[in-house]
Motif scaffolding. Structure first.
Motif, PDB file in Angstrom:
ATOM      1  N   GLU A  22     -65.195 107.248 -51.792  1.00 27.43           N
ATOM      2  CA  GLU A  22     -66.176 107.701 -52.773  1.00 27.43           C
ATOM      3  C   GLU A  22     -66.993 106.491 -53.218  1.00 27.43           C
ATOM      4  O   GLU A  22     -66.484 105.373 -53.267  1.00 27.43           O
ATOM      5  CB  GLU A  22     -65.468 108.301 -53.995  1.00 27.43           C
ATOM      6  CG  GLU A  22     -64.455 109.365 -53.685  1.00 27.43           C
ATOM      7  CD  GLU A  22     -65.069 110.750 -53.667  1.00 27.43           C
ATOM      8  OE1 GLU A  22     -66.163 110.925 -54.208  1.00 27.43           O
ATOM      9  OE2 GLU A  22     -64.424 111.642 -53.108  1.00 27.43           O
ATOM     10  N   GLY A  23     -68.234 106.708 -53.581  1.00 30.30           N
ATOM     11  CA  GLY A  23     -69.105 105.623 -54.019  1.00 30.30           C
ATOM     12  C   GLY A  23     -68.577 104.863 -55.219  1.00 30.30           C
ATOM     13  O   GLY A  23     -68.688 103.650 -55.304  1.00 30.30           O
ATOM     14  N   VAL A  58     -61.815 105.305 -66.178  1.00 32.27           N
ATOM     15  CA  VAL A  58     -61.365 106.293 -67.156  1.00 32.27           C
ATOM     16  C   VAL A  58     -61.871 107.684 -66.764  1.00 32.27           C
ATOM     17  O   VAL A  58     -61.132 108.665 -66.790  1.00 32.27           O
ATOM     18  CB  VAL A  58     -61.835 105.912 -68.582  1.00 32.27           C
ATOM     19  CG1 VAL A  58     -61.641 107.059 -69.554  1.00 32.27           C
ATOM     20  CG2 VAL A  58     -61.089 104.676 -69.061  1.00 32.27           C
ATOM     21  N   ARG A  59     -63.135 107.765 -66.388  1.00 35.97           N
ATOM     22  CA  ARG A  59     -63.727 109.058 -66.025  1.00 35.97           C
ATOM     23  C   ARG A  59     -63.073 109.637 -64.768  1.00 35.97           C
ATOM     24  O   ARG A  59     -62.734 110.819 -64.723  1.00 35.97           O
ATOM     25  CB  ARG A  59     -65.233 108.885 -65.797  1.00 35.97           C
ATOM     26  CG  ARG A  59     -65.941 110.192 -65.448  1.00 35.97           C
ATOM     27  CD  ARG A  59     -67.384 109.974 -65.062  1.00 35.97           C
ATOM     28  NE  ARG A  59     -67.441 109.278 -63.792  1.00 35.97           N
ATOM     29  CZ  ARG A  59     -68.324 108.350 -63.471  1.00 35.97           C
ATOM     30  NH1 ARG A  59     -69.225 107.966 -64.331  1.00 35.97           N
ATOM     31  NH2 ARG A  59     -68.298 107.771 -62.296  1.00 35.97           N
ATOM     32  N   GLU A  60     -62.900 108.833 -63.753  1.00 33.62           N
ATOM     33  CA  GLU A  60     -62.438 109.346 -62.467  1.00 33.62           C
ATOM     34  C   GLU A  60     -60.927 109.553 -62.398  1.00 33.62           C
ATOM     35  O   GLU A  60     -60.455 110.413 -61.671  1.00 33.62           O
ATOM     36  CB  GLU A  60     -62.886 108.416 -61.334  1.00 33.62           C
ATOM     37  CG  GLU A  60     -64.394 108.297 -61.213  1.00 33.62           C
ATOM     38  CD  GLU A  60     -65.089 109.608 -60.881  1.00 33.62           C
ATOM     39  OE1 GLU A  60     -64.468 110.521 -60.305  1.00 33.62           O
ATOM     40  OE2 GLU A  60     -66.281 109.719 -61.211  1.00 33.62           O
ATOM     41  N   PHE A  61     -60.160 108.751 -63.128  1.00 38.42           N
ATOM     42  CA  PHE A  61     -58.705 108.902 -63.102  1.00 38.42           C
ATOM     43  C   PHE A  61     -58.199 109.684 -64.305  1.00 38.42           C
ATOM     44  O   PHE A  61     -57.020 109.693 -64.604  1.00 38.42           O
ATOM     45  CB  PHE A  61     -58.010 107.537 -63.042  1.00 38.42           C
ATOM     46  CG  PHE A  61     -58.192 106.805 -61.733  1.00 38.42           C
ATOM     47  CD1 PHE A  61     -57.955 107.433 -60.526  1.00 38.42           C
ATOM     48  CD2 PHE A  61     -58.590 105.483 -61.725  1.00 38.42           C
ATOM     49  CE1 PHE A  61     -58.105 106.751 -59.321  1.00 38.42           C
ATOM     50  CE2 PHE A  61     -58.741 104.787 -60.527  1.00 38.42           C
ATOM     51  CZ  PHE A  61     -58.503 105.430 -59.326  1.00 38.42           C
ATOM     52  N   ASP A  62     -59.099 110.346 -65.033  1.00 38.64           N
ATOM     53  CA  ASP A  62     -58.736 111.116 -66.225  1.00 38.64           C
ATOM     54  C   ASP A  62     -57.702 112.187 -65.888  1.00 38.64           C
ATOM     55  O   ASP A  62     -57.793 112.866 -64.871  1.00 38.64           O
ATOM     56  CB  ASP A  62     -59.982 111.789 -66.810  1.00 38.64           C
ATOM     57  CG  ASP A  62     -59.692 112.498 -68.106  1.00 38.64           C
ATOM     58  OD1 ASP A  62     -58.930 111.950 -68.915  1.00 38.64           O
ATOM     59  OD2 ASP A  62     -60.232 113.603 -68.309  1.00 38.64           O
ATOM     60  N   LYS A  69     -49.455 105.529 -60.778  1.00 29.20           N
ATOM     61  CA  LYS A  69     -50.240 104.412 -60.264  1.00 29.20           C
ATOM     62  C   LYS A  69     -51.680 104.494 -60.767  1.00 29.20           C
ATOM     63  O   LYS A  69     -52.267 103.495 -61.162  1.00 29.20           O
ATOM     64  CB  LYS A  69     -50.211 104.432 -58.737  1.00 29.20           C
ATOM     65  CG  LYS A  69     -51.023 103.332 -58.091  1.00 29.20           C
ATOM     66  CD  LYS A  69     -50.945 103.427 -56.584  1.00 29.20           C
ATOM     67  CE  LYS A  69     -51.918 102.489 -55.926  1.00 29.20           C
ATOM     68  NZ  LYS A  69     -51.938 102.647 -54.482  1.00 29.20           N
ATOM     69  N   GLU A  70     -52.251 105.701 -60.781  1.00 24.38           N
ATOM     70  CA  GLU A  70     -53.632 105.872 -61.212  1.00 24.38           C
ATOM     71  C   GLU A  70     -53.795 105.517 -62.693  1.00 24.38           C
ATOM     72  O   GLU A  70     -54.771 104.892 -63.089  1.00 24.38           O
ATOM     73  CB  GLU A  70     -54.118 107.306 -60.959  1.00 24.38           C
ATOM     74  CG  GLU A  70     -54.266 107.665 -59.503  1.00 24.38           C
ATOM     75  CD  GLU A  70     -52.956 108.101 -58.832  1.00 24.38           C
ATOM     76  OE1 GLU A  70     -51.891 108.096 -59.499  1.00 24.38           O
ATOM     77  OE2 GLU A  70     -53.007 108.442 -57.644  1.00 24.38           O
TER      78      GLU A  70
END
Length: 103
Positions: A22-23, A58-62, A69-70
């Motif tokens: 992902e970008g 924070v946004r993507e691993f919410d 791990k995340e």
């Protein structure tokens, strides 16, 4: 956090990142490398204000549970983001970004 601790955390975070399919993952990896280069004196601090990897993590691993791990990766990325900004921002940048209150 000391500079050597920050470098160790950057190294751990870079190794712990999922494959950059992902970008936003690629962007975080690039920012981690920039932070390492900055601490090692290989680049200047002109682009520190562009760092946003803490927000992206924070946004993507919410929603991940504490201890995963995340979750741990998000915590470390946010610590690095904060350390770099506190260390390299000017006073005006710190005020503008809410890192320092005017007295």
């Amino acid at each position: 956090m000391t500079e050597s601790e920050a470098l160790s955390k950057i190294e751990w975070a870079a190794k712990s990142m999922p494959s950059p399919s992902e970008g936003w993952l690629e962007s975080i990896s690039i920012q981690l490398q920039y932070c390492a280069d900055l601490l090692q004196g290989k680049v200047g601090s002109e682009r520190v204000e562009e760092i946003n990897m803490g927000y992206m993590a924070v946004r993507e691993f919410d929603g991940y549970e504490k201890g995963t791990k995340e979750y741990d990766l998000t915590e470390v990325i946010c610590e690095i983001d904060s350390y770099i900004k506190n260390r390299f921002f000017s006073y005006a940048q710190k005020v503008r970004h809410g890192l320092h209150k005017r007295s």
